[in-house]
Scaffold this active site. Structure first.
Site, short mmCIF file in Angstrom:
data_model
loop_
_atom_site.label_atom_id
_atom_site.label_comp_id
_atom_site.label_asym_id
_atom_site.label_seq_id
_atom_site.Cartn_x
_atom_site.Cartn_y
_atom_site.Cartn_z
N GLN A 1 0.85 -1.19 0.00
CA GLN A 1 0.00 0.00 0.00
C GLN A 1 0.89 1.25 0.00
O GLN A 1 1.79 1.38 0.83
CB GLN A 1 -0.92 0.03 1.22
N ARG B 1 -7.86 2.32 -2.69
CA ARG B 1 -8.69 2.34 -1.48
C ARG B 1 -9.24 3.75 -1.26
O ARG B 1 -8.52 4.74 -1.42
CB ARG B 1 -7.87 1.90 -0.26
N TYR C 1 -5.88 11.01 4.04
CA TYR C 1 -4.51 11.32 3.62
C TYR C 1 -4.52 12.13 2.31
O TYR C 1 -5.56 12.52 1.81
CB TYR C 1 -3.69 10.03 3.54
N GLY D 1 -9.26 -6.91 9.31
CA GLY D 1 -8.23 -6.08 9.91
C GLY D 1 -7.94 -6.50 11.33
O GLY D 1 -7.17 -7.43 11.60
N ARG D 2 -8.60 -5.83 12.27
CA ARG D 2 -8.34 -6.09 13.70
C ARG D 2 -8.53 -7.56 14.06
O ARG D 2 -7.81 -8.08 14.92
CB ARG D 2 -9.26 -5.20 14.54
#
Length: 373
Positions: free
Chosen positions: A104, A227, A175, A319-320
């Site tokens: 990424q 993404r 971002y 993810g988590r």
């Protein structure tokens, strides 16, 4: 395996012929654990190895494409050729476990901590801080914008040379790429801002730069994904209507996949459409026939993942949950889905193979992980 979950393990082929062994992906997650010089650490390598065996594809934590784009302490870098051996080490570790490795790539923009970038120079589309008490960024001038676009291409070249199977352009989570798309962060009046079409110019130019690098240095087997976060809470801010225009434009670029960044897979739109279905379903209906969509967000159990994939979204990112239980995929394959752990056990850092900086962040941040309060 309980055949109820067979759909999760059906192989998936991208349009370029690259095949994943199942529909499950490790989502990109910052781990704060690289060396100060931007190289990966042994703790990071072990962390990824522990989680790469079951999933079909691993998307790494974000890596900065320029020195002034570093968004976190302990972030591994991709902004110089000197980083290629470090990047290669991580790609090789992931691929050795049978998973595709996706790097990424991003620029933190106004979200970078000033102490992490040269001369404390925080930049963005415009001089709008992300919140009260946050640094006021310096607007990038036109040559700098063009330079950063080229830097995304250069980072892609390094990913190819390092042996990755693809890159994911990080246009989400506030971002720099999202900052250019956002009417909150982008107040420019040049070719890079103003109308919706001009706010899309930077994201689409980055895509073009990345795809050009692939054409020049890679081949058709190299994946390019994107993404994005579908909405912003601020007014002005990105709406679902904006995002639907963006995904239309992105799908025309013949990307290999679109990855929708959500904390909750089932979250509904705030504004911009008269539709109360989950955002992911709206997006998949819009472009899913043109480009595969990856869904993510608070998927913890096997049934959560099954419900998600039954919506028609072909790929599901975890993810988590893969930090909480690295054996999540294996347990379903072995018919042990009832043994999946869904809350972090704060006594099992060593068993879970979580790097020290990431572990410290997990156990000290209430509400970030299930079981941490």
């Amino acid at each position: 395996m309980n055949q109820k979950y067979a759909l999760l393990f059906k192989p998936f082929s991208f349009k370029n012929g690259i095949e994943l062994k199942n529909r499950l992906i490790m989502a990109p997650m910052t781990n704060f654990s690289s060396n100060p010089d931007g190289t990966v650490t042994e703790q990071e390598i072990r962390y990824y190895e522990r989680r790469s065996e079951g999933v079909g594809m691993v998307i790494t934590a974000c890596t900065n494409v320029t020195a002034n784009g570093k968004g976190f302490p302990g972030e591994f870098a991709g902004d110089t050729d000197e980083m290629i051996p470090s990047l290669r080490k991580l790609a090789s570790a992931i691929k050795a476990k049978g998973s595709k490795a996706i790097l990424q790539i991003f620029h933190g923009g106004r979200e970078v901590p000033p102490e992490l970038v040269p001369n404390g120079d925080v930049v963005s589309a415009s001089d709008i801080p992300s919140g009260e008490g946050k640094p006021v960024p310096r607007p990038l001038d036109a040559p700098e914008v063009e330079s950063i676009i080229r830097d995304f291409g250069e980072a892609t070249r390094r990913a190819i040379e390092a042996g990755y199977d693809g890159v994911e352009i990080h246009g989400a989570n506030g971002y720099l790429i999202q900052q250019f798309f956002s009417p909150h962060a982008n107040r420019r009046e040049d070719q890079w801002g103003g109308s919706l079409e001009k706010r899309m110019a930077f994201p689409l130019a980055v895509v073009d730069s990345v795809k050009k690098a692939v054409a020049e240095h890679g081949d058709d087997s190299f994946l390019v994904g994107y993404r994005f976060s579908p909405e912003e809470p601020t007014t002005p801010g990105i709406t679902m209507a904006d995002t639907l225009a963006l995904v239309d434009a992105l799908s025309a670029k013949k990307l290999d996949y679109l990855h929708v960044s959500l904390m909750d897979f089932w979250s509904e739109p705030r504004r911009g459409v008269e539709d109360k279905r989950p955002r992911i379903e709206i997006i998949n209906e819009r472009v899913g026939d043109l480009v595969p969509v990856i869904g993510v967000g608070s998927i913890y159990t096997a049934d959560d993942a099954l419900d998600a994939i039954k919506t028609g979204v072909p790929l599901i990112a975890l993810g988590r949950e893969l930090i909480i239980d690295p054996d999540w995929v294996k347990k379903i394959e072995q018919g042990k889905e009832s043994e999946i752990v869904t809350k972090i056990d704060k006594t099992k850092q060593e068993e879970l193979v979580v790097p020290d900086p990431l572990w410290k962040a997990i156990v000290s941040t209430p509400g970030w992980f299930p079981g941490v309060d």
